[in-house]
Design an enzyme around this catalytic site. Structure first.
Site, short mmCIF file in Angstrom:
data_model
loop_
_atom_site.label_atom_id
_atom_site.label_comp_id
_atom_site.label_asym_id
_atom_site.label_seq_id
_atom_site.Cartn_x
_atom_site.Cartn_y
_atom_site.Cartn_z
N ARG A 126 0.71 -0.98 0.02
CA ARG A 126 -0.06 -0.20 -0.06
C ARG A 126 0.84 1.36 0.07
O ARG A 126 0.26 2.31 -0.11
CB ARG A 126 -1.03 -0.01 1.23
N GLU B 290 -1.33 -8.78 -5.46
CA GLU B 290 -2.66 -9.30 -5.82
C GLU B 290 -2.37 -10.82 -6.11
O GLU B 290 -3.18 -11.76 -5.75
CB GLU B 290 -3.28 -8.61 -6.87
N GLN C 202 -5.82 -16.66 -2.39
CA GLN C 202 -5.88 -17.93 -1.70
C GLN C 202 -5.05 -17.91 -0.38
O GLN C 202 -4.56 -19.08 0.10
CB GLN C 202 -5.75 -19.18 -2.48
N THR C 203 -4.26 -16.77 -0.06
CA THR C 203 -3.05 -16.98 0.81
C THR C 203 -3.21 -15.76 1.75
O THR C 203 -3.79 -14.52 1.54
CB THR C 203 -1.86 -16.67 -0.09
N TYR D 4 -0.10 -22.80 -4.55
CA TYR D 4 -0.70 -22.57 -5.58
C TYR D 4 0.35 -21.92 -6.81
O TYR D 4 0.50 -20.92 -7.15
CB TYR D 4 -1.84 -21.56 -5.60
N TYR E 298 -11.18 -10.98 -11.18
CA TYR E 298 -10.66 -10.36 -9.79
C TYR E 298 -9.68 -9.46 -10.10
O TYR E 298 -9.49 -8.35 -9.58
CB TYR E 298 -10.77 -11.34 -8.67
N ASP F 116 -13.64 -10.47 -4.17
CA ASP F 116 -13.29 -11.72 -3.64
C ASP F 116 -13.70 -12.09 -2.53
O ASP F 116 -15.15 -11.80 -2.37
CB ASP F 116 -11.46 -11.34 -3.09
N CYS G 142 -15.40 -7.63 9.27
CA CYS G 142 -16.48 -8.91 8.64
C CYS G 142 -15.87 -10.06 8.43
O CYS G 142 -15.86 -10.53 7.43
CB CYS G 142 -17.13 -8.17 7.65
N CYS H 188 -19.19 -6.26 14.53
CA CYS H 188 -20.23 -5.40 14.04
C CYS H 188 -20.18 -4.05 14.60
O CYS H 188 -20.26 -2.96 14.23
CB CYS H 188 -21.60 -6.01 14.15
N CYS I 81 -17.93 -1.46 12.76
CA CYS I 81 -18.19 -1.57 11.48
C CYS I 81 -19.00 -0.42 10.81
O CYS I 81 -19.85 -0.14 11.53
CB CYS I 81 -18.99 -2.87 10.95
S1 SF4 Z 1 -22.37 -4.89 10.69
FE1 SF4 Z 1 -20.47 -4.85 9.19
S2 SF4 Z 1 -19.20 -6.47 10.28
FE2 SF4 Z 1 -21.25 -6.81 10.81
S3 SF4 Z 1 -22.10 -8.38 9.59
FE3 SF4 Z 1 -22.64 -6.36 8.83
S4 SF4 Z 1 -20.92 -6.08 7.31
FE4 SF4 Z 1 -20.34 -7.50 8.63
#
Ligand code: SF4
Length: 384
Positions: free
Chosen positions: A29, A41, A46-47, A86, A122, A140, A193, A200, A203
């Site tokens: 980044r 990328e 898968q890693t 892979y 992707y 993804d 998530c 949550c 989030c």
């Molecule tokens: S609030 Fe955010 S972290 Fe919780 S399930 Fe929904 S998208 Fe996922």
């Protein structure tokens, strides 16, 4: 809430504010150089991030530019890829680099990037958006999970549901700076998530999330029914000739393609591993061999099966023909094993037999003697 009623602009702005504050400082980044973005990328397919980090740094130290990668010897790339898994990804990297050099530079959109060997939908979307801010969607495993939970989609892995997810990604990327929107979506899925324990309360999308409102967000999407994973038993040989043992190059395509391995093969039903290794050496290499010692078995899990390797120390029987094969063969001293790339399970056999070795890979210092002059020349899913 249906996608058409979703407050895309407000939600994407909240997501991007969160990303600006909480994005992990990952090395890829630091730059939007398309080569670095592309390499990260491909490696991250898968890693896990933690696994990729040392590989990424080592790879860039050896191949700092797409031009340097374009002129790499395939064996050298595979050695740097050793243990990352892979392997088709590593095999195709120099091909993609050569295509970029031949084109005179990186394509700036997903359609152009998809013409590069080994680049799918992707990866093309990720590189185009992150490196060039092209408004290309990404999808993804982490992003799929975020969409499944936000919109309470029980199943989403195939067909219509997958198309729906791509459409959601397309709507999101249109509402902000593509490089940030896409990275923010992937970062949210990777760090907040998460599959088992969505956080949550932290989030930025919580107030619009149907799965969070249900009280059991981890129930979305429903997990795929997994088939039982078969186990393959194989016997392999450290076949000695004086101070050297024999290794064989796997075909370039397919599982572990382009890596070197110990000769051997599957243990047939009713056969002992010891009998199997003797038979395989005879059938594969036309050599008569005798087992001198059994080494500890090694277990390894691939995506679709598990393997138990039974290694044996072997020597050619008196009067045996020398080993022959259509595949490149090499006689290798134990201390020269770092000059060739091997699968992770083989490296574990080596560690058990010879101890640790981590000398740097030095292409010109290879001391493997190969049976052919060119023998050294020779994503789903992302990652917390
Ligand atoms: S609030 Fe955010 S972290 Fe919780 S399930 Fe929904 S998208 Fe996922």
């Amino acid at each position: 809430m249906a996608p058409d009623e979703f407050p895309w602009k407000t939600a994407v702005a909240a997501l991007c504010r969160w990303y600006s504050r909480h994005a992990r400082p990952l090395p890829w980044r630091r730059s939007r150089d398309p080569y670095r973005v592309f390499l990260s990328e491909i490696m991250l397919q898968q890693t896990r991030v933690a696994t990729v980090l040392p590989y990424y740094e080592r790879f860039l130290a050896r191949f700092p530019t797409v031009e340097s990668l374009a002129s790499a010897a395939p064996g050298e790339v595979m050695k740097l890829w050793e243990g990352l898994g892979y392997y088709a990804r590593g095999r195709r990297l120099p091909e993609a680099a050569r295509a970029v050099v031949e084109m005179g530079g990186w394509p700036r959109d997903a359609a152009g990037l998809r013409r590069l060997p080994g680049v799918g939908r992707y990866t093309a979307g990720a590189v185009a958006s992150i490196a060039f801010d092209a408004p290309e969607p990404v999808l993804d495993g982490n992003v799929k999970r975020v969409w499944a939970r936000l919109f309470a989609m029980a199943r989403l892995l195939e067909g219509e549901a997958l198309d729906r997810c791509w459409d959601l990604s397309r709507r999101a990327v249109a509402e902000g700076r593509p490089s940030m929107v896409n990275q923010a979506l992937m970062e949210l899925g990777a760090t907040i998530c998460t599959f088992r324990a969505p956080a949550c309360p932290a989030c930025p999308l919580r107030r619009w999330c149907r799965a969070a409102a249900s009280g059991a967000p981890e129930g979305y999407p429903k997990p795929k029914l997994r088939k039982a994973t078969p186990t393959v038993r194989a016997a392999v040989a450290l076949l000695w000739r004086g101070p050297e043992f024999l290794v064989a190059l796997r075909p370039p395509e397919g599982l572990l393609g382009g890596l070197w391995e110990l000769p051997g093969g599957k243990v047939e039903p009713g056969e002992t591993p010891e009998a199997a290794v003797v038979r395989e050496l005879r059938e594969e290499l036309g050599a008569r061999a005798r087992v001198t010692a059994a080494l500890p078995p090694v277990r390894h899990a691939y995506t679709h099966f598990k393997v138990v390797l039974f290694p044996f120390e072997c020597r050619l029987a008196a009067g045996s023909a020398p080993p022959r094969s259509d595949r490149p063969l090499a006689w290798l001293r134990p201390e020269a094993r770092h000059t060739l790339a091997f699968p992770a399970a083989t490296l574990r056999i080596f560690r058990a037999r010879f101890g640790e070795e981590t000398p740097p890979f030095r292409p010109s210092a290879g001391r493997a003697r190969t049976g052919r002059p060119n023998a050294r020349g020779g994503r789903a899913r992302r990652r917390p």
